[in-house]
Design a protein around this motif. Structure first.
Motif, PDB file in Angstrom:
ATOM      1  N   LEU A  24       0.826  -1.202   0.000  1.00  0.00           N
ATOM      2  CA  LEU A  24       0.000   0.000   0.000  1.00  0.00           C
ATOM      3  C   LEU A  24       0.864   1.256   0.000  1.00  0.00           C
ATOM      4  O   LEU A  24       1.998   1.240   0.498  1.00  0.00           O
ATOM      5  N   PRO A  25       0.342   2.368  -0.535  1.00  0.00           N
ATOM      6  CA  PRO A  25       1.042   3.655  -0.411  1.00  0.00           C
ATOM      7  C   PRO A  25       1.247   4.007   1.055  1.00  0.00           C
ATOM      8  O   PRO A  25       0.526   3.505   1.932  1.00  0.00           O
ATOM      9  N   ALA A  26       2.186   4.888   1.340  1.00  0.00           N
ATOM     10  CA  ALA A  26       2.575   5.187   2.717  1.00  0.00           C
ATOM     11  C   ALA A  26       1.387   5.634   3.587  1.00  0.00           C
ATOM     12  O   ALA A  26       1.233   5.178   4.728  1.00  0.00           O
ATOM     13  N   THR A  27       0.536   6.510   3.052  1.00  0.00           N
ATOM     14  CA  THR A  27      -0.602   7.010   3.845  1.00  0.00           C
ATOM     15  C   THR A  27      -1.569   5.882   4.188  1.00  0.00           C
ATOM     16  O   THR A  27      -2.041   5.767   5.313  1.00  0.00           O
ATOM     17  N   ALA A  50      -3.795   1.453   7.785  1.00  0.00           N
ATOM     18  CA  ALA A  50      -3.909   0.005   7.971  1.00  0.00           C
ATOM     19  C   ALA A  50      -3.271  -0.426   9.284  1.00  0.00           C
ATOM     20  O   ALA A  50      -3.833  -1.244  10.029  1.00  0.00           O
ATOM     21  N   ALA A  51      -2.107   0.136   9.592  1.00  0.00           N
ATOM     22  CA  ALA A  51      -1.418  -0.192  10.838  1.00  0.00           C
ATOM     23  C   ALA A  51      -2.250   0.253  12.041  1.00  0.00           C
ATOM     24  O   ALA A  51      -2.333  -0.450  13.061  1.00  0.00           O
ATOM     25  N   HIS A  52      -2.878   1.396  11.920  1.00  0.00           N
ATOM     26  CA  HIS A  52      -3.727   1.907  12.999  1.00  0.00           C
ATOM     27  C   HIS A  52      -4.913   0.968  13.247  1.00  0.00           C
ATOM     28  O   HIS A  52      -5.265   0.680  14.390  1.00  0.00           O
ATOM     29  N   ILE A  53      -5.518   0.485  12.174  1.00  0.00           N
ATOM     30  CA  ILE A  53      -6.654  -0.428  12.299  1.00  0.00           C
ATOM     31  C   ILE A  53      -6.231  -1.735  12.953  1.00  0.00           C
ATOM     32  O   ILE A  53      -6.928  -2.262  13.834  1.00  0.00           O
ATOM     33  N   LEU A  54      -5.093  -2.289  12.541  1.00  0.00           N
ATOM     34  CA  LEU A  54      -4.618  -3.542  13.109  1.00  0.00           C
ATOM     35  C   LEU A  54      -4.252  -3.386  14.585  1.00  0.00           C
ATOM     36  O   LEU A  54      -4.368  -4.336  15.370  1.00  0.00           O
ATOM     37  N   GLU A  55      -3.843  -2.184  14.963  1.00  0.00           N
ATOM     38  CA  GLU A  55      -3.459  -1.934  16.349  1.00  0.00           C
ATOM     39  C   GLU A  55      -4.681  -1.818  17.261  1.00  0.00           C
ATOM     40  O   GLU A  55      -4.650  -2.261  18.417  1.00  0.00           O
ATOM     41  N   LYS A  56      -5.782  -1.233  16.736  1.00  0.00           N
ATOM     42  CA  LYS A  56      -6.964  -0.987  17.571  1.00  0.00           C
ATOM     43  C   LYS A  56      -8.262  -1.428  16.886  1.00  0.00           C
ATOM     44  O   LYS A  56      -9.183  -0.628  16.719  1.00  0.00           O
ATOM     45  N   PRO A  57      -8.349  -2.684  16.472  1.00  0.00           N
ATOM     46  CA  PRO A  57      -9.550  -3.114  15.744  1.00  0.00           C
ATOM     47  C   PRO A  57     -10.825  -3.029  16.580  1.00  0.00           C
ATOM     48  O   PRO A  57     -11.892  -2.716  16.067  1.00  0.00           O
ATOM     49  N   GLU A  58     -10.711  -3.306  17.908  1.00  0.00           N
ATOM     50  CA  GLU A  58     -11.889  -3.251  18.777  1.00  0.00           C
ATOM     51  C   GLU A  58     -12.455  -1.848  18.875  1.00  0.00           C
ATOM     52  O   GLU A  58     -13.660  -1.653  19.073  1.00  0.00           O
ATOM     53  N   ARG A  59     -11.614  -0.847  18.721  1.00  0.00           N
ATOM     54  CA  ARG A  59     -12.062   0.552  18.751  1.00  0.00           C
ATOM     55  C   ARG A  59     -12.666   0.943  17.404  1.00  0.00           C
ATOM     56  O   ARG A  59     -13.696   1.617  17.340  1.00  0.00           O
TER      57      ARG A  59
END
Length: 282
Positions: free
Chosen positions: A23-26, A31-40
């Motif tokens: 994926l592009p950097a942005t 994606a990393a944010h989602i994987l870190e806090k999927p429950e949120r």
């Protein structure tokens, strides 16, 4: 031959991990944010996720489509399914457990909503309703049921009120509103497209627009003169849980009581409307 469409990916988490490095950097950052806090994330609106990730809403939509989902809501459903498979609650062993769980959810929703209702906003909206020539209440799904409940309550006070669950009719009605009119849009997520569009039309007409929602950072709040908040967040798979519906009904009942207190002949109106349906009952 009928047009074929690519199948929606089954696992959101596996799909992100498979494509993350390409994926592009942005989009990688989101994606990393989602994987870190999927429950949120499963409880967030697109606006809230964009703010958390430090990107625009269009970036969230672009990521979802890059992953094979038509939009953010479809992605959340897949993500919620992933989390449910990881942590499936043990079903209750007896009917009493089911009743207790439902009652607990309802009571918690009522108490949480009581705490978040702003009384000054409630009073302001009540006064606008009393002075309006017509009230439109719009909602989809369970929010539509709550809209019908509130419209019926106001009608019994002699207030001209119409509940709209058909989005086309709701938008047409909004287009005929006046600056003195009031339009209430009920949407737990604040992101129900039809309800947001209806309130947008009413807002552009200059009507007093009111959003009843669980989300402060959501699209509908941008076109609402006043916002009344409910509690009890709901996952995309909940399908109209009793907690969210109960919280809407409590807020609307409180608004109704505020309106009632402002009408001098409210008791007479209630008596007349009650008598009008006497012959409808055995």
């Amino acid at each position: 031959m009928p047009t074929t469409h690519p199948a929606t990916p089954a696992s959101a988490v596996a799909n992100i991990r498979a494509q993350q490095d390409f994926l592009p950097a942005t989009l990688q950052r989101v994606a990393a944010h989602i994987l870190e806090k999927p429950e949120r994330v499963i409880y967030q609106t697109i606006t809230e996720l964009a703010q958390d990730a430090g990107v625009g809403e269009s970036t969230i939509t672009r990521l979802c489509r890059r992953l094979g989902y038509p939009g953010f809501h479809a992605f959340k459903i897949a993500l919620t399914t992933d989390l449910a498979q990881i942590d499936t609650p043990t079903p209750p062993s007896a009917d009493a457990d089911v009743v207790t769980r439902a009652a607990h959810q309802a009571v918690s929703a009522l108490e949480e909503t009581r705490r978040v209702i702003d009384l000054s906003t409630l009073e302001r909206v009540a006064r606008a309703i009393v002075n309006a020539p017509r009230i439109d209440v719009v909602g989809q799904g369970n929010s539509g049921l709550a809209a019908q409940f509130f419209a019926t309550k106001l009608m019994r006070l002699g207030i001209t009120t119409v509940a709209y669950t058909d989005p086309h009719l709701a938008t047409v009605a909004a287009a005929t509103q006046t600056p003195q009119g009031v339009v209430l849009g009920l949407t737990r997520s604040g992101s129900t497209i039809d309800t947001v569009q209806t309130l947008t039309v009413a807002y552009e007409r200059g009507a007093h627009t009111v959003a009843v929602t669980n989300r402060a950072s959501s699209p509908i709040t941008r076109v609402a003169r006043d916002v009344l908040f409910t509690a009890a967040p709901e996952s995309p798979l909940a399908g109209g849980a009793i907690s969210s519906f109960t919280s809407q009904v409590l807020l609307l009942e409180a608004l109704y009581l505020a309106v009632y207190a402002l009408i001098p002949d409210a008791d007479d109106a209630m008596r007349r409307t009650a008598q009008s349906v006497v012959e409808k009952k055995y």
